[in-house]
Design an enzyme around this catalytic site. Structure first.
Site: not given
Ligand code: SAM
Length: 212
Positions: A43, A117, A193-194
């Site tokens: 993931e 994001d 979680e989201y």
């Molecule tokens: N996947 C989880 C959920 O659905 O509950 C978390 C969603 S959160 C909005 C997005 C996560 O992706 C954040 O923790 C962010 O730090 C991570 N993230 C964003 N861009 C990333 C990248 N280029 N490499 C690694 N992690 C990244």
């Protein structure tokens, strides 16, 4: 997801047995790390790891790797692992831009992208984890029949992602704009979680599965 910086989190991660240090050095060696030949699912942007921990608990014959950019967020996942350790789950703190330096060709069987994001500004489109630039990276590490599974409640990001799948030369295996009401695609769905948060607010969840 960005949490308050936690002093010492980098050090804790550097000493943690579930976190793989210098992941570039493990390229091509991931099955050795897990000590078996089971499929590897990752993931990208796993946040606090709820989704992967649930999957890893349910599927001991699949190896999972969670990738997260921020130490403070990854730390939460490590705290949960201490309560419930799982042999088939590892973590990497890294920016996924360099993912093709960490996994070899055909080393990964599935990639999950959950509530990535959105990077709303056009000039940041390449940073979106479903941009064609990222699909080119995924192409370098996935097995021939490997797949990318993407979920979001953000319809703009979903529309963008559908375009990018095509531009990248991939195709859709499945697609819905209301996952929780799609009996077939929702079967066995593990909520992130989201996903819990946004579907709790009444938002429909979009999902696509992309293959080459
Ligand atoms: N996947 C989880 C959920 O659905 O509950 C978390 C969603 S959160 C909005 C997005 C996560 O992706 C954040 O923790 C962010 O730090 C991570 N993230 C964003 N861009 C990333 C990248 N280029 N490499 C690694 N992690 C990244």
């Amino acid at each position: 997801m960005r949490l308050r910086n936690i002093p010492g989190s980098r050090q804790i991660i550097a000493e943690n047995p579930w976190c793989i240090q210098e992941p570039e050095k493990q390229k091509g060696c991931w099955h050795t790390i897990f000590g078996n030949q089971n499929p590897i699912h990752i993931e990208v942007g796993m946040g606090k790891g709820q989704f992967l921990m649930t999957l890893a608990g349910k599927n001991p014959n699949i190896n999972y790797v969670g990738i997260e950019k921020y130490s403070s967020v990854l730390l939460r996942a490590l705290q949960k692992m201490e309560e419930n350790p799982l042999d088939n789950l590892k973590f990497i703190r890294m920016d996924a831009e360099t993912i093709a330096d960490v996994f070899a060709k055909d080393e990964v069987d599935r990639i999950y992208l959950n509530f990535s994001d959105p990077w709303p500004k056009d000039r940041h489109a390449k940073r979106r984890l479903t941009s064609k630039e990222f699909f080119a990276r995924y192409d370098k590490i996935l097995t021939g029949d490997g797949q990318v599974e993407f979920k979001t409640d953000n319809t703009m990001l979903f529309d963008f992602s559908l375009e990018q799948v095509e531009l990248a030369g991939w195709r859709l295996n499945a697609c819905t704009r209301d996952l929780h009401r799609n009996e077939e695609m929702n079967q066995g769905n593990i909520m992130t979680e989201y996903e819990e948060r946004f579907s709790g607010q009444g938002n429909a969840i979009c999902k696509l599965i992309a293959v080459r």
